[in-house]
Design a protein around this motif. Sequence first.
Motif, short mmCIF file in Angstrom:
data_model
loop_
_atom_site.label_atom_id
_atom_site.label_comp_id
_atom_site.label_asym_id
_atom_site.label_seq_id
_atom_site.Cartn_x
_atom_site.Cartn_y
_atom_site.Cartn_z
N GLU A 370 24.80 -35.82 -23.93
CA GLU A 370 24.78 -34.84 -22.85
C GLU A 370 26.07 -34.88 -22.06
OE1 GLU A 370 21.15 -35.69 -20.84
OE2 GLU A 370 20.04 -34.42 -22.20
N GLY A 371 26.00 -35.16 -20.78
CA GLY A 371 27.20 -35.08 -19.96
C GLY A 371 28.12 -36.28 -20.06
N SER A 393 34.18 -33.05 -16.12
CA SER A 393 33.60 -31.77 -15.71
C SER A 393 34.10 -30.62 -16.57
CB SER A 393 33.88 -31.51 -14.22
OG SER A 393 35.27 -31.51 -13.98
N ASN A 394 35.10 -30.86 -17.44
CA ASN A 394 35.50 -29.82 -18.39
C ASN A 394 34.62 -29.82 -19.63
OD1 ASN A 394 37.65 -28.19 -17.48
ND2 ASN A 394 39.01 -29.95 -17.60
N PHE A 395 33.82 -30.85 -19.76
CA PHE A 395 33.05 -31.02 -20.98
C PHE A 395 31.60 -30.65 -20.74
CE2 PHE A 395 34.15 -33.55 -24.92
CZ PHE A 395 35.39 -32.96 -25.03
N ALA A 396 31.09 -29.63 -21.43
CA ALA A 396 29.72 -29.21 -21.19
C ALA A 396 28.75 -30.09 -21.95
CB ALA A 396 29.54 -27.77 -21.64
N TYR A 397 29.03 -30.33 -23.20
CA TYR A 397 28.01 -30.96 -24.01
C TYR A 397 28.65 -31.89 -25.03
CZ TYR A 397 23.64 -31.69 -26.21
OH TYR A 397 22.51 -32.30 -26.69
N ASP A 414 33.00 -31.31 -27.83
CA ASP A 414 32.17 -30.64 -26.84
C ASP A 414 31.58 -29.39 -27.48
OD1 ASP A 414 31.11 -29.23 -24.69
OD2 ASP A 414 33.05 -28.72 -23.82
N GLU A 415 30.31 -29.48 -27.89
CA GLU A 415 29.72 -28.32 -28.56
C GLU A 415 29.14 -27.38 -27.51
OE1 GLU A 415 26.35 -28.84 -31.10
OE2 GLU A 415 26.98 -27.26 -32.44
N TRP A 416 30.06 -26.83 -26.75
CA TRP A 416 29.70 -25.95 -25.64
C TRP A 416 28.95 -24.73 -26.19
CZ3 TRP A 416 33.80 -22.32 -23.21
CH2 TRP A 416 33.27 -21.70 -22.07
N TRP A 432 37.69 -26.16 -22.86
CA TRP A 432 36.24 -25.99 -22.99
C TRP A 432 35.88 -25.75 -24.45
CZ3 TRP A 432 34.90 -22.12 -18.41
CH2 TRP A 432 35.31 -22.71 -17.21
N GLY A 433 34.86 -26.48 -24.90
CA GLY A 433 34.46 -26.34 -26.31
C GLY A 433 35.48 -26.98 -27.22
N ARG B 100 35.02 -24.48 -10.84
CA ARG B 100 35.09 -24.70 -12.28
C ARG B 100 33.68 -24.67 -12.90
NH1 ARG B 100 38.92 -29.03 -13.00
NH2 ARG B 100 37.30 -30.59 -12.83
N ARG B 104 32.07 -21.95 -15.57
CA ARG B 104 31.39 -22.33 -16.82
C ARG B 104 30.00 -21.73 -16.89
NH1 ARG B 104 33.33 -27.41 -19.73
NH2 ARG B 104 31.89 -26.50 -21.18
N THR B 242 21.86 -31.13 -19.18
CA THR B 242 23.17 -31.74 -19.01
C THR B 242 23.81 -31.32 -17.70
OG1 THR B 242 23.46 -31.69 -21.40
CG2 THR B 242 25.43 -32.04 -20.09
N MET B 246 25.10 -33.34 -14.33
CA MET B 246 26.46 -33.21 -13.80
C MET B 246 26.43 -32.80 -12.33
SD MET B 246 29.57 -30.97 -15.32
CE MET B 246 29.70 -31.89 -16.84
N MET B 250 27.79 -34.67 -8.89
CA MET B 250 28.66 -34.03 -7.91
C MET B 250 28.10 -34.19 -6.50
SD MET B 250 29.65 -30.46 -9.79
CE MET B 250 31.00 -30.37 -10.96
#
Lengths: 656, 268
Positions: A370-371, A393-397, A414-416, A432-433, B100, B104, B242, B246, B250
């Motif tokens: 996850e995060g 925080s640039n990474f979603a998943y 990161d499989e966004w 991202w991604g 940011r 997203r 997820t 996050m 924060m």
Amino acid sequence: MKSFYVQAVLIIIALGLISCASSERGHDQAVEPTLQPIHEIPFPDPDPRVGLGAGLFDAEETIWNMKMLSTTPSPEDFIGSWNTDLAFKDNYAIQGSYNGFVIWDISNPEAPEVVVDFLCPASQSDVSVYGDLLFVSGEGLGGRLDCGTEGVPSAVSEDRLRGIRIFDISDIRNPQYISNVQTCRGSHTNSLLVDPNDDEYVYIYVSGSAPVRPDAELPGCSDAFPEDDPDSALFRIEVIQVPVANPEAARIVSSPRIFDDLEAPPTHGLAPEDLAEIERAREEGAFIAEVMGVERVISGGWLNQFLSQVAREEGRTTPTAADSLYLRENLQDMIDEMMASRGRGLDRGPNQCHDITLYPEVGLAGGACEGYGLLIDITDPANPFRLDAVADSNFAYWHSATFNNDGTTVIFTDEWGGGTQPKCRETDPMEWGANAIYSIEDGKMVFQSYFKMPAPQTNTENCVAHNGSLIPVPGRDIMVQGWYQGGVNIFDFTDAANPVEMAFHDRGPISAESLETAGSWSIYWYNGLLINSEIARGLDIFDMIPSEFITENEIAASKTVVLDYFNPQGQPMFHWPASFALVRAYMDQLERNRELDMQTLTRFRTELTRAERTNGSQRAQILTRLAEDFETAGPNSGNHDKLMKSAGVLMELAEI
Amino acid sequence: MKIRISFFKMVLFTALIWAGVSGCAASEQSAGNAQIEDSSAADAERARLESLYWERINASRTRYVQAEVDFMTDMIVHHAQALIMARLAPTNNASDRIQRLSARIINAQQDEIALMQKWLRDRNKPVPLVDFDGIVMKVVTENPDGTISGDEAGQSHSAGGAHGGSPVSRHNHDMLGMLTQDQLEELASVRGNRFDRIFLMYMIQHHEGAVHMVYELFAADGAGNDEEAYRLASDIYAEQVTEIEMMKLMLRDMGEQPPASILPNHNH
């Protein structure tokens, strides 16, 4: 397109000239290096991956610095289903599918042959092999114990399989379904771990990313928080122990909660400047209390909430100075009481991993959870524990991990958006991604860079970072990776802070009008071939070709590595047997990176060629002398290490 | 024929590579006429497989259940409210981190809305189309015959909000985690740090609502046998779980305790 071909032709002609020049190097005393540092090589401009025409089997294609040996549609029962991950054993590629799995004989990579098409639907059917056993993941709700294709009509059903299916493949052309292990979240993917100290058992780490299934379907499955139910399926991975001689007895042996207490370390442990800030706040009269063992300034909405609570208890609607004083004296108790009563509201960090890449030779696993990206110690396979965690925080998943061969660098993807969405459009940021690349320093991960397939794709192409593997080019960190409909590419991350793309293949979308899920699920290096599982189109097989980025010698050296089997999430350590190609590959790298002067290199190359043309004691003599020369040159070179390694290989060759 | 051209290119390319790499002597390799003759039989076989592909893709879109249709229909509206919230971040002076995150969320949920609309359209179902007037959501329905109905300009879609016979969603008024119009107005009225905090509190609640909807979907008989629906719902689940983590991180970084979970225990 035309200009690309002109360019490609020019590059090829140039390559031809380079190879001519290098073969004659012994005669003329060329002192200028011909190999360019890879960061200085120009990239095709415009990028030929942009604007490719659509089609299922007739999409327009482009290829750069690699060669396609074959592309073969899936067998008929698997057309229209999604192909998923790949595992390899001997000369076979095992390809998972939402409809089951397909086994390809790849002995002739120009014409791979389907030898098994086993219908047994379940998503995602990611596969792993060990010896005579094949393990297949089932997570989706339509998977049946009896492999039926009719789905499962009830929300709670004893026909449903969510977990691991086990097949006997001792006769690989005739697999037998022998057993299964049901798990609470099913198995999105699976990671096979061979304990280097134990050959009786193998272990499967099951990661799930789906919701927990009902207790009524699989007793004991609970999605309560661990405070309420210590057996909760949250916050754990499941470790299945498989007795190799008796796979029917496979069972879950442990469910380590490797995620517990994640709130403390990753990005918000108290740094010295945080502590200083708390002291300053204390002096200024701020409210300070300990929350979960860490001192914090209590302010804002939270403080107001407590003040109102005190006032309310005193029968007031607006807090007074007395309430504030009372709160100051009792804040810690109130917080403790609230935390105790909340239970479920406590934060835990992630509660599931997508993939766990196991690298037993270095005792490490990379958990994409996850995060978070987790670095896990797996020296005791049944009891993994967490070494470090990073959040971004640039990474979603966080989706999957790949280590370099030395275990000093790890790449997380990161499989966004989950892989079915178009995350490579011009407007989607390159962070991202993407991949995030970390160096591993004293058990901690240190961020180095992001890398994403750079060609903008259309909005009918699902595209995001997905699965790939290392290519065993000695002395370099090189990875091949699938990006769904963004195609496949090869990149060098030896300099982890500056990855460089060096080859690619891409097709246009399935359809220009609508997004149909397709593209590369995964591409892996296996015994000299690059094998791509194309979701909608079948199986592609590629070969590497020499280019400005990689020499014939480096490719030849990579092909000296031979694996008996390969699993997507189990990383083997590559060992290169001593060979002339290996020394030549190292020398090419010394030239490319300007780490040894050309005169010395030219002399070494001439001597090596001379040794290769002789044999017996004469060869041994030349090689031994050359090894000594390498050692002597070491301290004056830009890469002492590589010269010493080369000397070692030469000594080994001398002894053969 | 595209395939002819690309095949020819491949052959040419392979020949060039061969010539370039193998060497110094000029090569007179031809493209190989026999292979080109074979390709017409291969073309026919691929055309057959291609029609089979589309046949099966279309057939796979007939095996859905009503719970999946409801899920998509509701989730589009649920997601749309997240867009309203996230679009406030730049105008309300949110911190860089929250901007940011908001960017997203907008990117992700816009794409998911498009995918859910496609899912409904592929199955000949009415498709909610969402639009915004500031913090007020407007929803109309694209019918299978292409007509648009149910102009609901000014109609608010929110928890406990007015619900005037929406043609698209049966029960969005009781969707867990949806903000009331008052809460949206509160969020729109604050700026800077205060916006950051309230945004995170409300977005966590909002995301938990989506997680709950996925659990509800999978509790319905027959749901998730449609692989596209399963995939969409489980991807939304994984993404939102997820992001919840996050956002809690924060909040804690801001010295705030995250809100208690509003999720019920699902699997009993």
